[in-house]
Write an enzyme that holds these catalytic residues in place. Sequence first.
Site, PDB file in Angstrom:
ATOM      1  N   LYS A 145       0.795  -1.319   0.124  1.00  0.00           N
ATOM      2  CA  LYS A 145      -0.085   0.115   0.112  1.00  0.00           C
ATOM      3  C   LYS A 145       0.846   1.243   0.132  1.00  0.00           C
ATOM      4  O   LYS A 145       0.647   2.191  -0.871  1.00  0.00           O
ATOM      5  CB  LYS A 145      -0.910  -0.114   1.307  1.00  0.00           C
ATOM      6  CG  LYS A 145      -1.987  -0.990   1.389  1.00  0.00           C
ATOM      7  CD  LYS A 145      -2.748  -1.035   2.530  1.00  0.00           C
ATOM      8  CE  LYS A 145      -1.970  -1.023   3.928  1.00  0.00           C
ATOM      9  NZ  LYS A 145      -1.458  -2.285   4.273  1.00  0.00           N
TER      10      LYS A 145
ATOM     11  N   ARG B  73      -9.997   1.546   8.278  1.00  0.00           N
ATOM     12  CA  ARG B  73      -9.714  -0.005   8.521  1.00  0.00           C
ATOM     13  C   ARG B  73     -10.919  -0.704   9.227  1.00  0.00           C
ATOM     14  O   ARG B  73     -10.575  -1.887   9.611  1.00  0.00           O
ATOM     15  CB  ARG B  73      -8.484  -0.231   9.491  1.00  0.00           C
ATOM     16  CG  ARG B  73      -7.194   0.116   8.666  1.00  0.00           C
ATOM     17  CD  ARG B  73      -6.044  -0.538   9.473  1.00  0.00           C
ATOM     18  NE  ARG B  73      -4.984   0.247   8.927  1.00  0.00           N
ATOM     19  CZ  ARG B  73      -3.625  -0.111   8.865  1.00  0.00           C
ATOM     20  NH1 ARG B  73      -3.290  -1.285   8.788  1.00  0.00           N
ATOM     21  NH2 ARG B  73      -2.688   0.491   8.265  1.00  0.00           N
TER      22      ARG B  73
ATOM     23  N   ARG C 161      11.817  -5.917   5.314  1.00  0.00           N
ATOM     24  CA  ARG C 161      11.695  -4.452   5.076  1.00  0.00           C
ATOM     25  C   ARG C 161      12.534  -3.701   6.046  1.00  0.00           C
ATOM     26  O   ARG C 161      12.510  -3.784   7.066  1.00  0.00           O
ATOM     27  CB  ARG C 161      10.061  -4.059   5.449  1.00  0.00           C
ATOM     28  CG  ARG C 161      10.196  -2.488   5.348  1.00  0.00           C
ATOM     29  CD  ARG C 161       8.600  -2.075   5.321  1.00  0.00           C
ATOM     30  NE  ARG C 161       7.972  -2.586   6.548  1.00  0.00           N
ATOM     31  CZ  ARG C 161       6.595  -2.297   6.541  1.00  0.00           C
ATOM     32  NH1 ARG C 161       6.053  -1.667   5.448  1.00  0.00           N
ATOM     33  NH2 ARG C 161       5.646  -2.750   7.594  1.00  0.00           N
TER      34      ARG C 161
ATOM     35  N   ARG D  15      11.124  -1.835  11.611  1.00  0.00           N
ATOM     36  CA  ARG D  15       9.917  -1.302  12.394  1.00  0.00           C
ATOM     37  C   ARG D  15       9.865  -2.383  13.504  1.00  0.00           C
ATOM     38  O   ARG D  15       9.913  -3.626  13.574  1.00  0.00           O
ATOM     39  CB  ARG D  15       8.654  -1.312  11.360  1.00  0.00           C
ATOM     40  CG  ARG D  15       8.444   0.140  10.892  1.00  0.00           C
ATOM     41  CD  ARG D  15       7.499   0.139   9.915  1.00  0.00           C
ATOM     42  NE  ARG D  15       6.278  -0.446  10.358  1.00  0.00           N
ATOM     43  CZ  ARG D  15       4.814  -0.384   9.617  1.00  0.00           C
ATOM     44  NH1 ARG D  15       5.062   0.180   8.361  1.00  0.00           N
ATOM     45  NH2 ARG D  15       3.843  -0.986  10.014  1.00  0.00           N
TER      46      ARG D  15
ATOM     47  N   ARG E  62      -0.953  -8.750  13.324  1.00  0.00           N
ATOM     48  CA  ARG E  62      -1.441  -7.865  12.001  1.00  0.00           C
ATOM     49  C   ARG E  62      -2.399  -8.315  11.048  1.00  0.00           C
ATOM     50  O   ARG E  62      -3.471  -7.781  10.658  1.00  0.00           O
ATOM     51  CB  ARG E  62      -0.545  -7.112  11.653  1.00  0.00           C
ATOM     52  CG  ARG E  62       0.212  -6.008  12.542  1.00  0.00           C
ATOM     53  CD  ARG E  62       1.642  -5.681  12.419  1.00  0.00           C
ATOM     54  NE  ARG E  62       1.750  -5.134  11.078  1.00  0.00           N
ATOM     55  CZ  ARG E  62       2.777  -4.927  10.497  1.00  0.00           C
ATOM     56  NH1 ARG E  62       3.927  -5.307  10.677  1.00  0.00           N
ATOM     57  NH2 ARG E  62       2.816  -4.180   9.294  1.00  0.00           N
TER      58      ARG E  62
END
Length: 218
Positions: free
Chosen positions: A17, A92, A131, A164, A175
């Site tokens: 996203k 969300r 990431r 992160r 998540r």
Amino acid sequence: MSLADVYIFAGPPGSGKGTQAKLLAPKLKVPHISLGDLLREAVRGGTKVGQIAKGYLDAGRLVPDNVAIDVAEEAVKKEECRKGFVIDGFPRTLEQAVLFEGLLERLKFNLARVLYIDIPLKEILKRLTGRRSCRKCGAVYNLMYNLPKIEGKCDICGGELYQRRDDTEDVIKVRFKVYEEQTSPLMDYYTKKGKLVQIDGTKDVQEVFKEICKAVGA
Ligand code: AP5
């Protein structure tokens, strides 16, 4: 008078996203709003919102609807969004979606498309554990798909790259579950409104972007 267009990026964690929103916003010459980035900024700044949000972010759970809505409202009311914007990570929940719709109506925006990027959990785990993000400018890299030229440094601004706190395997699984339970019902909601476009997120970044440009006529 024609209304300014709004594009929502939706999809599970790690579906791309943020990556795609960062490509589409400059192409449409509008700002990109990321709810996750705004919440992380608030945590770093130790603001009241940040203090509330921290525990939720670390655990991979959604911050309360009223907090998310206030943050989104403050962002979209900025002058720079007057000609439209791209938003990722919001709404969300069904409650957020309904309130956001009212807000868009009041501010005279047109919800143009909801771009739903779909990828399976196996791919999500690979992407998110690899990431790395820049502390200074927010640019996103990946140890498997998109390495920086110098290890640990951002190609764009030289800033330090970090992982992160919510990108560990256990939190990623939470998540994903939260996404399936609380966010995925929104895809039906937007399908019924004729707004949803489903994008295959498993292709490479540029292929996905091509599909998105086609869907929005850019
Ligand atoms: P947020 O930051 O929005 O996290 P997320 O939804 O879990 O999404 P991500 O940012 O992890 O992934 P992405 O889809 O943007 O993927 P990216 O492009 O980075 O939210 C974090 C937290 O904030 C939430 O858990 C919650 O606590 C809170 N929050 C946020 N919004 C909220 C709301 N509305 N209500 C309540 N709480 C809220 O890509 C991932 C990786 O894959 C990168 O390394 C990238 O380089 C790579 N990649 C991207 N595309 C490709 C591709 N096509 N091929 C290969 N690699 C790719």
